[in-house]
Design an enzyme around this catalytic site. Sequence first.
Site, mmCIF file in Angstrom:
data_model
loop_
_atom_site.group_PDB
_atom_site.id
_atom_site.type_symbol
_atom_site.label_atom_id
_atom_site.label_comp_id
_atom_site.label_asym_id
_atom_site.label_seq_id
_atom_site.Cartn_x
_atom_site.Cartn_y
_atom_site.Cartn_z
ATOM 1 N N SER A 32 0.823 -1.203 0.000
ATOM 2 C CA SER A 32 0.000 0.000 0.000
ATOM 3 C C SER A 32 0.868 1.269 0.000
ATOM 4 O O SER A 32 1.636 1.501 -0.937
ATOM 5 C CB SER A 32 -0.954 -0.026 1.202
ATOM 6 O OG SER A 32 -1.880 1.028 1.139
ATOM 7 N N ASP B 232 -0.510 -3.724 -4.158
ATOM 8 C CA ASP B 232 -1.607 -2.763 -4.244
ATOM 9 C C ASP B 232 -1.185 -1.380 -3.752
ATOM 10 O O ASP B 232 -1.640 -0.902 -2.702
ATOM 11 C CB ASP B 232 -2.822 -3.245 -3.452
ATOM 12 C CG ASP B 232 -4.127 -2.721 -4.060
ATOM 13 O OD1 ASP B 232 -4.201 -2.601 -5.280
ATOM 14 O OD2 ASP B 232 -5.061 -2.424 -3.287
ATOM 15 N N ASP C 214 7.259 3.894 -9.717
ATOM 16 C CA ASP C 214 7.246 3.761 -11.172
ATOM 17 C C ASP C 214 8.412 2.865 -11.596
ATOM 18 O O ASP C 214 9.306 2.575 -10.799
ATOM 19 C CB ASP C 214 7.310 5.138 -11.844
ATOM 20 C CG ASP C 214 8.722 5.669 -11.955
ATOM 21 O OD1 ASP C 214 9.294 5.597 -13.045
ATOM 22 O OD2 ASP C 214 9.257 6.143 -10.925
ATOM 23 N N ASP D 209 12.317 3.151 -10.716
ATOM 24 C CA ASP D 209 12.793 3.143 -9.328
ATOM 25 C C ASP D 209 13.687 1.951 -9.004
ATOM 26 O O ASP D 209 14.337 1.933 -7.950
ATOM 27 C CB ASP D 209 11.601 3.161 -8.360
ATOM 28 C CG ASP D 209 10.837 4.480 -8.425
ATOM 29 O OD1 ASP D 209 11.468 5.499 -8.745
ATOM 30 O OD2 ASP D 209 9.624 4.474 -8.162
ATOM 31 N N ARG E 103 5.490 8.914 -7.060
ATOM 32 C CA ARG E 103 4.915 7.604 -6.736
ATOM 33 C C ARG E 103 5.857 6.520 -7.256
ATOM 34 O O ARG E 103 6.895 6.802 -7.853
ATOM 35 C CB ARG E 103 3.534 7.448 -7.378
ATOM 36 C CG ARG E 103 3.570 7.670 -8.893
ATOM 37 C CD ARG E 103 2.349 7.132 -9.584
ATOM 38 N NE ARG E 103 2.268 7.528 -10.987
ATOM 39 C CZ ARG E 103 2.970 6.984 -11.970
ATOM 40 N NH1 ARG E 103 3.857 6.018 -11.710
ATOM 41 N NH2 ARG E 103 2.835 7.396 -13.223
ATOM 42 N N HIS F 147 -8.337 -4.503 -0.636
ATOM 43 C CA HIS F 147 -6.979 -3.963 -0.517
ATOM 44 C C HIS F 147 -6.036 -5.001 0.111
ATOM 45 O O HIS F 147 -4.906 -5.183 -0.356
ATOM 46 C CB HIS F 147 -7.034 -2.697 0.336
ATOM 47 C CG HIS F 147 -5.846 -1.807 0.218
ATOM 48 N ND1 HIS F 147 -5.198 -1.533 -0.981
ATOM 49 C CD2 HIS F 147 -5.159 -1.100 1.168
ATOM 50 C CE1 HIS F 147 -4.190 -0.703 -0.771
ATOM 51 N NE2 HIS F 147 -4.137 -0.433 0.529
#
Length: 456
Positions: free
Chosen positions: A163, A187, A203, A206, A201, A257
């Site tokens: 998360s 997730d 991607d 990374d 975020r 989730h």
Amino acid sequence: MLLHGLLVLLGVLVLCKGQDDSGENEACDNFTDLNLSHCLMGTSLYVRLLLYTRSNLDCGREINHHNLSSQPLFDLSRPTAFVIHGYRPTGAPPIWINHLVNLMAEQEDMNVIVVDWNRGAANLNYFTAVIYTREAAHNLTGFIMNMEEEGASLSSVHLIGVSLGAHLAGFVGANLKGKIGRITGLDPAGPMFTSATPDQRLDPSDAMFVDVLHTDMNSFGLSGAHGHIDFYANGGADQPGCPRTIFAGKSYFVCDHQRSVLLFLCALNRTCSLTGYPCSSYSDFLDGRCVQCDAFRPASCPVLGYDVSQWRETLLQLGQTQVFFSTTASLPYRKLSYRVDIVTWNQYLRWGTIYIKLYSGRNFTEARVDHKLFRLEQYTSTRLLAQFDEDLQNIQKISLRINTGNIIGLRYKIRLLRIRFTPLEHPDRPLMCRHDIIMEENREVVFRPLPCDSHL
């Protein structure tokens, strides 16, 4: 009585101690356990790193951020996996942490480090936890740089983020210029990241390899593709078995989730073999248009889990790849899939959904291909994906029903010139065929499958 009390006290002391491979007793370092009052008051960030190896799986050892040599169990010649949790609105430790640590250690002899940033993640204000991900990433980046200075290879580092922890892992990877070996995002969190740019975020840049699993894209998860490979379980949104009404309480909010962690644990445990099929959309996958794995041969299609060696290089050559799979509602989650090819020769055009049952002795399993209406007319070839909850072998008979919704009036005949069943996960099993079947709409027909001719 006094002696009994002393023995009980001694037993408690033993239970509260851990023992490393040198035989010396030391107190275990446990994940930070907070409660709702901490969240209401708010917590400031404090990052702890808890080391687990095959020598101390039941007893974590906290590592000094700046003095790596102070922990003799930390062998930098081994690969290192970091497990990073996400937002903790209740402050309680994640129930899956110990299970994931143990399963990772089973994959190979490695260091497993739990990144405990519960003080920071446990805040009623989610926005505060999001801000802390940057600071926590800076902290973890410094630690990994110290590892590299001591001789560790960045390519042997694997970050597993759940998360909000997935984005934290991405920030660490970006800080290290994408030289981390692998990032697995379970997730990745959606709230406050839906409009984020790649540098804000997780991607693909990374890490050398980024794999992502999506299970709740329409709520707490992040939609889109964010890795070299993105797995979409049941389309990446609603998961089977999860409640669909708010009356279910907490489960309504977290079930989809949390399914990402449960699927990953099952894949690590090798009780699930969850094969992903490359496709442009989940609807195309359900239509049976994406059940080929030609791009990955001689290896099979990508399988969710730890070992990516068979198809990693192919993915890196293909670029970002989306793969889809369906699951059942509970363990072992796996569905058995058949590609079904039908050629119809009915006089009148009919539209319908298709129900198929496979029988082996007294056991049977059913697939409902009802996500859309299929067009059935004179000499029409229809391909569909039939997915069954149970893996039955030695199929002795098959039943087929085509539901057109016609409940009054004349029942029309539907003629099948040919029907062929191709097992997808078991290419060693024979193809099953049958020719020239006459059936009525909305009525079940039962037949015995025959081996397919070589030219089919």
